[in-house]
Design an enzyme around this catalytic site. Structure first.
Site, short mmCIF file in Angstrom:
data_model
loop_
_atom_site.label_atom_id
_atom_site.label_comp_id
_atom_site.label_asym_id
_atom_site.label_seq_id
_atom_site.Cartn_x
_atom_site.Cartn_y
_atom_site.Cartn_z
N SER A 130 6.93 57.42 28.89
CA SER A 130 5.96 57.51 27.79
C SER A 130 5.90 56.20 27.01
O SER A 130 6.90 55.49 26.88
CB SER A 130 6.35 58.62 26.81
OG SER A 130 6.51 59.83 27.49
N GLU A 245 10.97 68.37 36.55
CA GLU A 245 11.27 68.24 35.13
C GLU A 245 10.76 69.46 34.37
O GLU A 245 11.39 69.95 33.45
CB GLU A 245 10.62 66.96 34.59
CG GLU A 245 11.18 66.58 33.23
CD GLU A 245 10.38 65.48 32.55
OE1 GLU A 245 9.23 65.24 32.93
OE2 GLU A 245 10.93 64.89 31.60
C1 LIG Z 1 12.44 65.45 22.41
C2 LIG Z 1 11.58 64.62 23.31
C3 LIG Z 1 12.16 63.95 24.37
C4 LIG Z 1 11.38 63.14 25.19
N1 LIG Z 1 12.01 62.43 26.17
C5 LIG Z 1 11.28 61.55 26.90
C6 LIG Z 1 11.93 60.71 27.86
O1 LIG Z 1 13.16 60.77 28.05
N2 LIG Z 1 11.18 59.83 28.55
C7 LIG Z 1 9.83 59.73 28.36
O2 LIG Z 1 9.20 58.92 29.04
N3 LIG Z 1 9.17 60.51 27.46
C8 LIG Z 1 9.88 61.40 26.71
N4 LIG Z 1 9.23 62.18 25.78
C9 LIG Z 1 7.80 61.99 25.55
C10 LIG Z 1 6.94 63.18 25.95
O3 LIG Z 1 6.79 63.22 27.35
C11 LIG Z 1 5.60 63.02 25.21
O4 LIG Z 1 5.87 63.15 23.82
C12 LIG Z 1 4.59 64.06 25.62
O5 LIG Z 1 4.16 63.83 26.94
C13 LIG Z 1 3.36 64.08 24.68
O6 LIG Z 1 2.85 62.80 24.53
P1 LIG Z 1 2.58 62.19 23.09
O7 LIG Z 1 3.81 62.35 22.26
O8 LIG Z 1 2.05 60.81 23.27
O9 LIG Z 1 1.46 63.10 22.44
P2 LIG Z 1 -0.12 63.00 22.72
O10 LIG Z 1 -0.37 62.93 24.16
O11 LIG Z 1 -0.68 61.91 21.86
O12 LIG Z 1 -0.63 64.41 22.18
C14 LIG Z 1 -0.85 64.66 20.78
C15 LIG Z 1 -1.40 66.08 20.65
O13 LIG Z 1 -2.68 66.18 21.31
C16 LIG Z 1 -2.65 67.22 22.28
N5 LIG Z 1 -3.41 66.82 23.47
C17 LIG Z 1 -3.37 65.62 24.11
N6 LIG Z 1 -4.20 65.62 25.17
C18 LIG Z 1 -4.78 66.85 25.21
C19 LIG Z 1 -5.71 67.48 26.08
N7 LIG Z 1 -6.22 66.84 27.13
N8 LIG Z 1 -6.07 68.77 25.83
C20 LIG Z 1 -5.54 69.45 24.78
N9 LIG Z 1 -4.65 68.90 23.90
C21 LIG Z 1 -4.27 67.62 24.12
C22 LIG Z 1 -1.18 67.39 22.65
O14 LIG Z 1 -0.91 68.69 23.14
C23 LIG Z 1 -0.50 67.13 21.30
O15 LIG Z 1 -0.51 68.30 20.53
C24 LIG Z 1 9.98 63.02 24.96
C25 LIG Z 1 9.39 63.72 23.89
C26 LIG Z 1 10.16 64.51 23.07
C27 LIG Z 1 9.49 65.23 21.93
#
Ligand SMILES: Cc1cc2nc3c(=O)[nH]c(=O)nc-3n(C[C@H](O)[C@H](O)[C@H](O)COP(=O)(O)OP(=O)(O)OC[C@H]3O[C@@H](n4cnc5c(N)ncnc54)[C@H](O)[C@@H]3O)c2cc1C
Length: 392
Positions: A130, A245
């Protein structure tokens, strides 16, 4: 509570697991795990090495690569007994993501170099996928790798990288080209986290703990021999990894341990709110359904690609969140204090407030808010279920 019927011949295996847990799991560690304390790196790695010593650290890997080669029912039995005994979870990324990826798509040299160190716990891995503007829409990632001779030079940043502060290596997704399709031009690289160009910014989470990080890559050099699969075509290799995962994130063993703890708490508080018991019973029934779904997915020819992976992830994380909320309700006022220190170290010289494990309940509840975001948000899981399962 959750004795799934198994074939008679597996009874011997269950007894073997129980004997191992009694002899190898220190009671203090089991008590800390059961009370929901945050375990240290040393404690987690102790249990990793103990399982490795028994040949059980990688239950799903084939035996020729050092795995246990267990059947689906054996894995289920181990998870059930381990949760009941209070065995800790181990740091999962290397065993469930990197290892299976290298077994399926790595070179012989990569497997020889990395798999033994994953198994014996001498190297901890993190997963750097991410980015600040690439989460749900992961294919829009921009962290860049340029090939110069027999090396790639990596520049950019990754975020939410779990356990980066402990990691010796990471599995990185880098942009090596752009094309008509965003998914084209993504390359998988194995990075040495000790490279001088790697720096880490801690991101404390809502529960006060440090698990998450932002990682910066400044001219980090990676040998071409540490690329997994072809250049630009890493995305296609990720499909099964992402599925693994998602199934992993359902964490049925941990959900079961949490529900067992919840049931004990409710039983010890006969005056708990009316209606709470029936909600706990509903959660226990949902756990049974989840167990069946997980077993069915793991038993399919390609578990990670089974469309059920998104359903499992959604149901599993919702169940964990529900159970952590029910636990707060069951404890009432005793569950309110927010004491992250006690979560890490247990009560020290203080007089415990309420039951012994009450102090961990609020941080635990806060911690589990993350479950519906990590490894794909619940909204994204619902989209996938609509597309892949319902065909909408
Ligand atoms: C505790 C924790 C551990 C993690 N560990 C890792 C790790 O080890 N390595 C790593 O690479 N990543 C990690 N992540 C990242 C995680 O994979 C991302 O946070 C997740 O994929 C969501 O991406 P974002 O945070 O950018 O949110 P965004 O993608 O910006 O989403 C924001 C909001 O918009 C909504 N949304 C987005 N797109 C859509 C859509 N098309 N339709 C409907 N709703 C939508 C989402 O559901 C969310 O509510 C971790 C996250 C957490 C919270």
């Amino acid at each position: 509570m959750s004795d799934v019927p198994v074939a008679d011949e597996l009874g011997g295996f269950r007894a073997e697991v129980q004997r191992f847990l009694v002899s190898a799991l220190p009671p203090e560690l089991a008590a800390r795990t059961k009370a929901g304390h945050t375990l240290s790196r040393d404690e987690l790695m102790f249990w990793h090495r103990t399982l490795h010593g028994r040949g059980w650290v990688a239950p799903g890997w084939p035996t020729e690569h050092g795995g246990a080669g267990w059947s689906i029912l054996q894995r289920h039995i181990y998870d059930e007994e381990a949760a009941r005994a209070g065995a800790p979870s181990i740091i999962p990324m290397a065993l469930t993501i990197v290892g299976p990826l290298l077994i399926a798509h790595g070179t012989d040299a990569q497997r020889t170099k990395y798999l033994p160190r994953i198994l014996d716990g001498s190297e901890i891995w993190c997963q750097a996928w991410s980015e600040p503007e690439a989460g749900s829409d992961l294919a829009s990632l921009r962290c860049h790798a340029e090939r110069i001779g027999d090396e790639y030079v990596v520049n950019g940043t990754k975020i939410w990288t779990t356990f980066a502060q402990w990691a010796d290596r990471c599995m990185l997704l880098a942009r090596t080209a752009t094309g008509d399709r965003q998914q084209f031009g993504i390359t998988i690289l194995l990075i040495d986290m000790k490279d001088p160009g790697v720096s880490i910014r801690p991101l404390p989470s809502l529960d006060g703990m440090h698990v998450l990080n932002q990682v910066y890559f400044d001219n980090v050099r990676v040998l071409v021999s540490d690329r997994v699969g072809p250049e630009d075509e890493g995305w296609g290799l990720l499909k099964s990894t992402v599925g693994h995962e998602r199934i992993l994130n359902a964490d049925v063993g941990r959900a079961r341990a949490l529900l067992d703890r919840l049931i004990r708490t409710v039983q010890a508080n006969p005056g708990a709110q009316p209606g709470l018991r029936s909600r706990v019973a509903r959660a226990a029934i949902r756990l049974r359904s989840l167990e069946v779904l997980v077993m069915r997915a793991l038993d399919s020819p390609d578990p990670a690609n089974a469309s059920g992976a998104s359903i499992i992830k959604l149901l599993g994380t919702e169940l964990q969140q529900e159970a952590s909320w029910l636990m707060s309700e069951a404890l009432g006022l005793y569950g309110l204090p927010y004491l992250p220190d006690v979560m890490q170290n247990g009560w020290q010289n203080e007089i415990p407030i309420g039951p012994d494990d009450a102090a961990t309940v609020t941080p635990f509840y806060l911690f589990w808010r993350k479950a519906s975001i990590s490894a794909g948000t619940s909204e994204i899981m619902r989209n996938l279920i609509a597309q892949q399962v319902l065909g909408r």
